[in-house]
Design an enzyme around this catalytic site. Structure first.
Site, PDB file in Angstrom:
ATOM      1  N   ARG A 129       0.829  -1.211   0.000  1.00  0.00           N
ATOM      2  CA  ARG A 129       0.000   0.000   0.000  1.00  0.00           C
ATOM      3  C   ARG A 129       0.861   1.257   0.000  1.00  0.00           C
ATOM      4  NH1 ARG A 129      -5.567   1.485   1.070  1.00  0.00           N
ATOM      5  NH2 ARG A 129      -6.106  -0.723   1.069  1.00  0.00           N
ATOM      6  N   ARG A 154      -3.894   2.681  11.222  1.00  0.00           N
ATOM      7  CA  ARG A 154      -4.752   3.550  10.410  1.00  0.00           C
ATOM      8  C   ARG A 154      -3.995   4.156   9.210  1.00  0.00           C
ATOM      9  NH1 ARG A 154      -8.542   8.047  13.426  1.00  0.00           N
ATOM     10  NH2 ARG A 154     -10.194   8.144  11.876  1.00  0.00           N
ATOM     11  N   PHE A 211      -2.409   2.094   7.003  1.00  0.00           N
ATOM     12  CA  PHE A 211      -1.859   0.816   6.539  1.00  0.00           C
ATOM     13  C   PHE A 211      -0.788   0.984   5.467  1.00  0.00           C
ATOM     14  CE2 PHE A 211      -2.191  -3.564   4.889  1.00  0.00           C
ATOM     15  CZ  PHE A 211      -2.237  -4.260   6.080  1.00  0.00           C
ATOM     16  N   GLU A 260      -9.558   5.856   7.246  1.00  0.00           N
ATOM     17  CA  GLU A 260      -8.122   6.106   7.093  1.00  0.00           C
ATOM     18  C   GLU A 260      -7.752   7.377   6.332  1.00  0.00           C
ATOM     19  OE1 GLU A 260      -6.301   1.627   6.972  1.00  0.00           O
ATOM     20  OE2 GLU A 260      -7.498   2.280   5.274  1.00  0.00           O
TER      21      GLU A 260
END
Length: 793
Positions: A329, A361, A363, A734
């Site tokens: 990510r 939060r 990620f 997020e």
């Protein structure tokens, strides 16, 4: 029109404006939170005979276990039993993805200070903690790697390196008019949930185990406990009514506590509760990954990036945990809101002898986006332009310059309009002039201003996790019970799901109750993470409620429509059912449907469409849609002490057609302050022996109410999701955590004012007072060197 018909027609017209979504509603447990009556795992009444557990922790970062004497532990008053790795009947492993690298209890070797070695079970919490500290352990120390840089130097990784590339970045950088290279460090962050890790395991008959667990992923806990005990999943029930915060720290890492409590309960056939104190919690559990970056960038006179290469190394800890998808990510968010024609992004997951870092939060998304924002901030200062203008120049386009480095086309771009609105409502240009004047007239205090954008992808980047189930029951009195696979951790998921069901059935929100998440009701669920809680579970609950409404509509058309009304024309609103000229109370329809043997419960399911991802190539469409946002922050720093204060923050965030504006604004506010803390005050520090020294509120500084900007304007951007999300809303968990990038870069702007904005400050995050002072000193020194060089010329 006769007088009797008028009231009926008005009631029918009211049905058309009925809604339970896109409106603000209180959090379903707010009254319980403020009154202290909300039941968390530690509040559950204890079963007779309940015992308490504590963990014995490693004192070394990396060592062989030569011997362990537990005689003094067992002799401690109140201690009932002690368990080690040898007592585990099944798998000694809680690795969520890579299996075998993450033991429940250390066996033969310890790999970080704080790693659990044994479990103490006693008659009280205090006795268990006392006993756990009386073990006599002999270690043979081994070399320890503690930082991401050390791991990189030792070529020591928990997973193979990753890479995303497009074009010819090396050649473009070499040919650019301006070139720059550098490095920076971004620190980690402790989740610091208000409710710590806790599990309460109660044995049931026939090898059953009921575990009350504060977890974001009940199904994973079910699998881990079953594997630990060597039983089938159907023997294990995991239940979670609510958490006092999770932030990713309870996605995978609640597993160790669930397994330890269950193991002790299994061995002793008595209920066992494991609730570590805050110090032990912070010593045992992983945090947000900290990152080390090196980069090269080429750009033109106007600040347009022509080529960029970045190398990112994360401190993962001793095991893989979720480090792979976190780095994936990060790579997929390096672009943030910017079109990068020629780019190379390398990711390395460094293996270190520290806590195994995990979900937090965002990620990995915040860590990836931070790098490009830092680079653009440098570029703007180097070409002598306002950073907002350089950011605008590099933004993704609408119909061209709109494909990400990983191959997904950006189809829903609203960042241009959003920034336009925020620039105007925050008076950005006028305030920039005022700040320049302030800095020209103040030698000690310096102000800074920054506007930063956000583009954040929504979906799990492991495709099969993008699914959810739900159950909806209608009772004969017209009340409704909902169960879904998501978990409530204060974010308002249950409230939104209840709104969706109430809207679908046309009833008041007071008719809906959402029960505790329970693996025996909805099986094989995904974690409540990746900002997908409302998207997935809302859709699943809507599916179940729609089936019930269609059944009731068919029954009502036949029962009350005298054969002249089609089921499609039956409407549900305001706790009533409109059937032709009849307006029947919802409860009456339900009661009669039961007598007619109509099924009054239904299951629902949802799988996010359009997703595909090739992990080997890091290409595809990993995200269903993007959420956008931007924030402007103004800060002041004291150049003598390094102290900093946020004076004003304006945030404008895209949540699509908000399901509940009040909850979404609260999410944006909370994310902003949490992200601000990460970037300014929350410093994690390990000593040379590998011990985490910031392991309590006394040594780890989270933001308080006094750190909230005195002027804090949060507004939701008017938008509607182009994708068929739940009522066209967008995720809010997020994405807004990236908004306080504006705080960090405002601090950097203030520091650069010390040198007349001629020098790029070497400011690392978190921008603590010490870091600010170091950066101020570096800018002054560099400015002096420039002045001397100019004088010689």
């Amino acid at each position: 029109m006769n007088q009797q018909a008028e009231p009926f027609l008005k009631e029918v017209q009211d049905l058309d404006v009925f809604t339970q979504v896109h409106v603000s509603r209180p959090h379903e447990s707010a009254h319980l939170h403020v009154s202290g009556r909300a039941t968390y795992t530690d509040d559950i009444p204890e079963v007779a005979g309940t015992l308490h557990a504590a963990l014995g922790l490693s004192a070394k970062a990396h060592a062989k276990l030569v011997s362990i004497s537990l005689d003094k532990v067992r002799a401690t008053p109140g201690v009932v039993a002690v368990f080690t790795a040898d007592d585990i009947p099944g798998a000694n492993d809680v690795g969520p993805i890579v299996h075998g690298d993450d033991p429940i209890l250390a066996d033969g070797v310890v790999q970080y200070v704080g790693q659990p070695i044994f479990i103490v079970v006693a008659s009280s919490h205090e006795a268990a903690r006392l006993g756990a500290r009386r073990a006599e352990v002999v270690y043979e120390e081994l070399p320890a790697v503690l930082t991401a840089q050390q791991a990189r130097a030792a070529n020591q990784y928990v997973l193979p390196p990753m890479k995303i590339a497009r074009g010819e970045p090396g050649a473009k950088i070499a040919r650019a008019v301006h070139r720059e290279a550098g490095e920076m460090v971004l620190g980690g962050q402790e989740q610091f949930y208000l409710e710590g890790q806790i599990s309460y395991a109660v044995p049931k008959d026939d090898d059953g185990m009921h575990v009350y667990c504060s977890t974001q992923h009940p199904t994973e806990m079910q699998h881990l406990v079953a594997h630990t005990l060597g039983v089938a999943s159907h023997n294990v029930l995991i239940e979670c009514r609510r958490m006092g915060g999770g932030f990713g720290g309870k996605e995978s890492q609640s597993g160790l506590f669930a397994c330890c409590a269950a193991l002790a309960a299994w061995k002793l056939l008595r209920p066992v509760k494991l609730r570590p104190d805050r110090d032990d919690d912070m010593m045992v559990t992983g945090k947000r990954h900290d990152f080390h970056y090196t980069y090269e960038v080429g750009y033109d006179d106007a600040g347009t990036i022509e080529g960029v290469a970045v190398d990112m190394t994360s401190r993962c800890g001793f095991s893989a945990d979720l480090s792979g998808p976190v780095m994936t990510r990060a790579l997929c968010h390096f672009d943030n809101a910017y079109w990068l024609s020629d780019v190379s992004i390398d990711g390395f997951c460094g293996k270190t002898n520290t806590q195994s870092n995990t979900a937090f939060r965002g990620f990995g998304g915040p860590q990836g986006a931070f790098a490009i924002e830092y680079i653009i901030d440098n570029v703007a200062r180097s070409v002598g332009m306002d950073s907002l203008d350089v950011r605008r120049r590099n933004l993704y386009g609408k119909t061209e310059r709109n494909q990400t480095p990983y191959g997904q086309v950006v189809e829903d771009n609203v960042i241009h309009e959003l920034i336009d609105e925020l620039e105007a409502t925050s008076d950005y240009r006028a305030r920039r002039k005022q700040i320049d004047e302030f800095n020209a007239n103040n030698e000690i205090l310096k102000k800074g201003l920054a506007l930063t954008p956000v583009k954040f992808g929504i979906a799990f980047n492991v495709t099969h996790f993008n699914q959810a189930g739900a159950l909806v029951h209608i009772y004969t009195d017209g009340s409704v019970l909902v169960n879904h696979g998501g978990t409530e951790m204060g974010q308002g998921l249950n409230t939104k799901v209840a709104q969706v069901v109430a809207h679908e059935l046309g009833v008041g929100l007071n008719r809906i109750r959402v029960s505790a998440t329970d693996t025996s009701k909805v099986a094989n669920t995904s974690a409540t993470a990746a900002s997908t809680g409302s998207d997935l579970n809302g859709k699943a609950a809507q599916d179940a409620a729609r089936q019930l409404r269609e059944r009731l509509a068919a029954f009502a058309a036949e029962k009350f429509g005298d054969g002249r009304v089609n089921a499609r024309d039956v409407r549900f609103a305001h706790d009533r059912v409109s059937v032709g000229e009849a307006l029947v109370p919802f409860g009456e329809v339900v009661a009669k449907a039961y007598l007619a043997r109509v099924q009054l419960w239904s299951d629902g399911f949802y799988a996010t469409p359009k997703l595909y991802w090739d992990q080997s190539k890091l290409q595809g469409r990993p995200f269903y849609y993007y959420s956008y946002g931007a924030a402007v922050s103004e800060v002041v720093i004291d150049t003598l002490t390094g102290e900093m204060r946020v004076l004003r923050a304006d945030a404008l965030h895209d949540v699509g057609a908000s399901l509940n504006p009040a909850l979404d604004v609260g999410q944006v506010e909370g994310a902003f302050i949490q992200g601000m803390g990460w970037l300014t005050t929350e410093e994690l520090w390990w000593n040379e022996g590998g011990k985490l020294m910031t392991h309590a509120p006394s040594t780890y500084k989270i933001p308080t109410v006094n750190d909230v900007p005195p002027v804090f304007n949060v507004k939701l951007f008017k938008n509607r999701n182009v994708e068929d999300s739940i009522h066209r809303s967008k995720a809010t968990g997020e994405p807004p955590l990236l908004l306080p990038f504006s705080v960090f870069f405002a601090v950097r702007d203030a520091v650069s004012a010390v040198g007349g904005h001629k020098v790029n400050p070497p400011l690392n995050a978190p921008a603590t007072s010490e870091e600010i002072l170091k950066a101020v000193g570096a800018v002054r020194s560099a400015s002096a060197d420039v002045a001397v060089a100019a004088a010689r010329v």
